[in-house]
Scaffold this motif. Structure first.
Motif, short mmCIF file in Angstrom:
data_model
loop_
_atom_site.label_atom_id
_atom_site.label_comp_id
_atom_site.label_asym_id
_atom_site.label_seq_id
_atom_site.Cartn_x
_atom_site.Cartn_y
_atom_site.Cartn_z
N ILE A 124 0.97 5.35 12.25
CA ILE A 124 1.32 3.97 11.91
C ILE A 124 1.82 3.88 10.47
O ILE A 124 2.83 3.22 10.19
CB ILE A 124 0.09 3.05 12.10
N TRP A 125 1.13 4.57 9.57
CA TRP A 125 1.54 4.55 8.16
C TRP A 125 2.94 5.13 7.98
O TRP A 125 3.75 4.61 7.22
CB TRP A 125 0.52 5.32 7.32
N ARG A 126 3.21 6.21 8.71
CA ARG A 126 4.52 6.85 8.65
C ARG A 126 5.61 5.90 9.16
O ARG A 126 6.67 5.77 8.54
CB ARG A 126 4.52 8.13 9.48
N LYS A 127 5.34 5.22 10.28
CA LYS A 127 6.33 4.30 10.85
C LYS A 127 6.61 3.13 9.90
O LYS A 127 7.78 2.76 9.68
CB LYS A 127 5.82 3.77 12.19
N ILE A 128 5.55 2.56 9.33
CA ILE A 128 5.74 1.43 8.41
C ILE A 128 6.51 1.87 7.18
O ILE A 128 7.41 1.17 6.71
CB ILE A 128 4.38 0.83 8.01
N THR A 129 6.18 3.06 6.67
CA THR A 129 6.88 3.57 5.49
C THR A 129 8.36 3.75 5.78
O THR A 129 9.23 3.38 4.97
CB THR A 129 6.28 4.92 5.05
N LYS A 130 8.67 4.29 6.96
CA LYS A 130 10.07 4.48 7.36
C LYS A 130 10.79 3.13 7.45
O LYS A 130 11.94 3.00 7.02
CB LYS A 130 10.12 5.20 8.70
N ASP A 131 10.09 2.13 7.99
CA ASP A 131 10.71 0.80 8.13
C ASP A 131 10.91 0.13 6.77
O ASP A 131 11.89 -0.58 6.55
CB ASP A 131 9.84 -0.09 9.01
N VAL A 132 9.96 0.37 5.85
CA VAL A 132 10.02 -0.27 4.53
C VAL A 132 11.17 0.28 3.70
O VAL A 132 11.84 -0.46 2.98
CB VAL A 132 8.68 -0.10 3.78
N ILE A 133 11.42 1.59 3.82
CA ILE A 133 12.50 2.19 3.03
C ILE A 133 13.84 1.80 3.67
O ILE A 133 14.41 2.50 4.50
CB ILE A 133 12.35 3.72 2.96
N ASN A 134 14.31 0.65 3.23
CA ASN A 134 15.50 0.02 3.81
C ASN A 134 16.56 -0.10 2.72
O ASN A 134 16.33 -0.71 1.67
CB ASN A 134 15.11 -1.36 4.35
N GLU A 135 17.73 0.46 2.97
CA GLU A 135 18.79 0.46 1.96
C GLU A 135 19.27 -0.93 1.58
O GLU A 135 19.85 -1.14 0.53
CB GLU A 135 19.97 1.29 2.44
N TYR A 136 18.99 -1.92 2.45
CA TYR A 136 19.42 -3.29 2.16
C TYR A 136 18.39 -4.07 1.33
O TYR A 136 18.67 -5.17 0.89
CB TYR A 136 19.70 -4.02 3.47
N ASP A 137 17.21 -3.48 1.16
CA ASP A 137 16.16 -4.14 0.38
C ASP A 137 16.26 -3.66 -1.07
O ASP A 137 15.64 -2.68 -1.46
CB ASP A 137 14.78 -3.82 0.96
N LYS A 138 17.02 -4.35 -1.87
CA LYS A 138 17.25 -3.94 -3.26
C LYS A 138 15.99 -4.11 -4.13
O LYS A 138 15.91 -3.57 -5.23
CB LYS A 138 18.40 -4.75 -3.88
N PHE A 339 3.50 -3.62 -16.76
CA PHE A 339 4.07 -3.55 -15.42
C PHE A 339 3.03 -3.04 -14.42
O PHE A 339 2.19 -2.21 -14.75
CB PHE A 339 5.28 -2.61 -15.40
N CYS A 340 3.10 -3.54 -13.22
CA CYS A 340 2.21 -3.05 -12.16
C CYS A 340 2.52 -1.58 -11.90
O CYS A 340 3.66 -1.23 -11.58
CB CYS A 340 2.42 -3.87 -10.89
N PRO A 341 1.54 -0.68 -12.04
CA PRO A 341 1.81 0.76 -11.90
C PRO A 341 1.91 1.26 -10.47
O PRO A 341 2.24 2.43 -10.25
CB PRO A 341 0.60 1.39 -12.60
N VAL A 342 1.64 0.40 -9.49
CA VAL A 342 1.72 0.83 -8.09
C VAL A 342 3.17 0.74 -7.61
O VAL A 342 3.80 -0.32 -7.73
CB VAL A 342 0.84 -0.06 -7.18
N PRO A 343 3.76 1.82 -7.09
CA PRO A 343 5.15 1.78 -6.61
C PRO A 343 5.35 0.65 -5.61
O PRO A 343 4.50 0.41 -4.74
CB PRO A 343 5.34 3.16 -5.97
N ILE A 344 6.49 -0.03 -5.71
CA ILE A 344 6.77 -1.17 -4.84
C ILE A 344 6.79 -0.75 -3.37
O ILE A 344 6.40 -1.52 -2.49
CB ILE A 344 8.11 -1.84 -5.24
N ILE A 345 7.21 0.48 -3.09
CA ILE A 345 7.22 0.95 -1.70
C ILE A 345 5.80 0.96 -1.13
O ILE A 345 5.55 0.49 -0.02
CB ILE A 345 7.86 2.35 -1.60
N GLU A 346 4.86 1.50 -1.92
CA GLU A 346 3.47 1.55 -1.46
C GLU A 346 2.90 0.16 -1.26
O GLU A 346 2.14 -0.09 -0.32
CB GLU A 346 2.62 2.33 -2.47
N GLN A 347 3.27 -0.76 -2.15
CA GLN A 347 2.78 -2.13 -2.02
C GLN A 347 3.30 -2.78 -0.74
O GLN A 347 2.57 -3.47 -0.03
CB GLN A 347 3.20 -2.96 -3.23
N LYS A 348 4.56 -2.54 -0.44
CA LYS A 348 5.15 -3.14 0.77
C LYS A 348 4.59 -2.51 2.04
O LYS A 348 4.41 -3.19 3.06
CB LYS A 348 6.67 -3.01 0.72
N VAL A 349 4.34 -1.22 1.99
CA VAL A 349 3.73 -0.56 3.16
C VAL A 349 2.35 -1.15 3.42
O VAL A 349 2.00 -1.48 4.56
CB VAL A 349 3.65 0.97 2.94
#
Length: 468
Positions: A124-138, A339-349
């Protein structure tokens, strides 16, 4: 020049090209290979050392990149002139784990740190991570809000209201990487004259954190209900650091009367605050979960802290705190540059993991997993070690053992280690060692243990500690 007197060491993990590079560099630095000396050609050195020309090229390339050697067209490789070089004595041991031998000898480790690695929802974590890494999400490429991703904070606020009775909105929350980072923020926020009261015994890193930041702190003795008002007043601390839902490491739960006493203490003076670390409140195995102290606070005196270290994994390094309005205003005025030190990708996942219901399902599953492990551990101790007392509420991810077999804490730890079992003494969690009791207490964490190994380990401990 003559051929290099270089010998390959096949007993170490350093690649051959790095060994050759280190050798030539050392010879140049020491003056054994002087300025303008021509190095052997790749072909000749390859035949001499019986290694590939590609390996030699890699070593030469590194020397060229660092300025030790210069290539000259159709002439070869020559040593550069070096002025007043300072040679640093760096150990050549690479990738050698500290205490590697002792780690290999440990068969069973009752460590409190860590989680059950067999039940993490990798798919599940892998799938969500894949979905979050979206080239259109600047937004993924931007620094983001200093308090953390707003969507994640909203999901945390909703979770805290429903599960812990915490009164907050997403605007009250700051996301960071571990409780240590959150304490760093608080230390900067409060006056330097502030005195922090630490549970004694308590979380072992806190006193180190305050020491390294030059903050004043006092260890405060606890009883079966937590910090007592009398001891708090004696300490003259104005900021308390407590774990009321499941005191670490004693495992006790602070009763409502003591909670009200502490809140009343905080309300008496403007500069008094209580930091509530709710580190493993998700795991209570009987009865109704105890609501957070923050939910009783009506005057903005409690700072609530939580993390996903126990519920998901400590490697995620995602924590959060809920600040009272007065302190949040102060944070925004003075510390919003952090600045928040947690990567934005991890936060979105994590946001998606919570929002889609996976987090709730994972918690329910892990409560059952850890409850069963605790039952196996307690039952094994009860059956095999009749005179050993298990201490701590039916919650969390560890228990304490009171052992009356005449052995000291260190003797219990050392004898267990000799047979490949790692257990932990409670004395390491005392800041003021004068409060350590004579009867030894041993801490056993069970989250990382395999169910079948728990019984085996307890059987071995019984024999090792000579318990009838």
């Amino acid at each position: 020049m003559n051929m290099l007197t270089f010998t390959i060491n096949e007993d170490i993990e350093i690649p051959i090209y790095l060994q050759l590079y280190n050798y030539i560099k050392s010879e140049i630095q020491s003056g054994n290979i002087p300025f303008d000396t021509k190095l052997p050609s790749k072909r000749k050195l390859s035949e001499h050392l019986n290694i590939s020309q590609n390996t030699i090229q890699s070593a030469y390339d590194q020397l060229i990149e660092e300025g030790y050697v210069i290539p000259k067209a159709r002439r070869g490789f020559f040593v550069c002139k070096l002025d007043n070089i300072i040679k640093l004595q760096v150990s050549q041991e690479i990738n050698v784990p500290e205490n590697a031998a002792s780690k290999k000898a440990v068969k069973f480790d009752f460590s409190y740190h860590g989680v059950d690695t067999e039940n993490f929802p990798f798919g599940i974590w892998r799938k969500i991570t894949k979905d979050v890494i979206n080239e259109y999400d600047k937004e993924l490429l931007k620094i983001g809000d200093s308090q953390g991703n707003a969507s994640l904070r909203k999901s945390i606020a909703e979770y805290l209201r429903q599960s812990r009775g915490v009164n907050c909105t997403f605007e009250d929350i700051i996301v960071s990487s571990g409780t240590e980072y959150l304490f760093q923020i608080l230390i900067q926020m409060f006056n330097k004259s502030s005195v922090y009261g630490l549970e004694n015994p308590g979380y072992e890193k806190l006193n180190l954190l305050f020491k390294s930041n030059g903050a004043k702190f006092k260890p405060i003795k606890i009883d079966k209900s937590g910090m007592s008002l009398e001891e708090i007043i004696k300490s003259k601390a104005n900021i308390l650091c407590i774990t009321p839902a499941h005191q670490f490491p004693s495992g006790s739960i602070m009763p409502i009367n003591r909670r009200i006493q502490l809140l009343n203490w905080g309300n008496e003076e403007d500069n008094r605050y209580i930091i509530e670390d709710d580190y493993d409140s998700e795991f209570k195995y009987s009865g109704k979960p105890i609501p957070a102290l923050q939910g009783l606070d009506t005057n903005g005196k409690v700072i609530y802290m939580g993390a996903f270290s126990k519920s998901l994994s400590p490697s995620l390094r995602i924590s959060y705190m809920v600040l009272p309005p007065k302190l949040m205003k102060k944070y925004k005025e003075n510390l919003s540059y952090i600045f928040c030190p947690v990567p934005i990708i991890e936060q979105k996942v994590l946001y998606n993991f919570i929002q889609k219901g996976y987090f709730e399902r994972h918690l329910n599953k892990m409560r059952n997993v850890y409850k069963k492990k605790r039952e196996i551990l307690v039952d094994s101790i009860s059956k095999l070690m009749g005179n050993v007392q298990v201490i701590g509420a039916d919650a969390g991810l560890h228990v304490l053992l009171k052992i009356n077999n005449g052995m000291t804490e260190q003797e219990l730890i050392s004898s267990a280690l000799k047979i490949g079992i790692k257990v932990y003494g409670i004395s390491k969690y005392y800041v003021d060692k004068s409060y350590i009791k004579e009867e030894p207490l041993i801490l056993l964490g069970y989250a990382t243990m395999i169910e079948g190994d728990i019984v085996k380990a307890v059987e071995l401990l019984k024999e090792c500690w000579k318990i009838k």
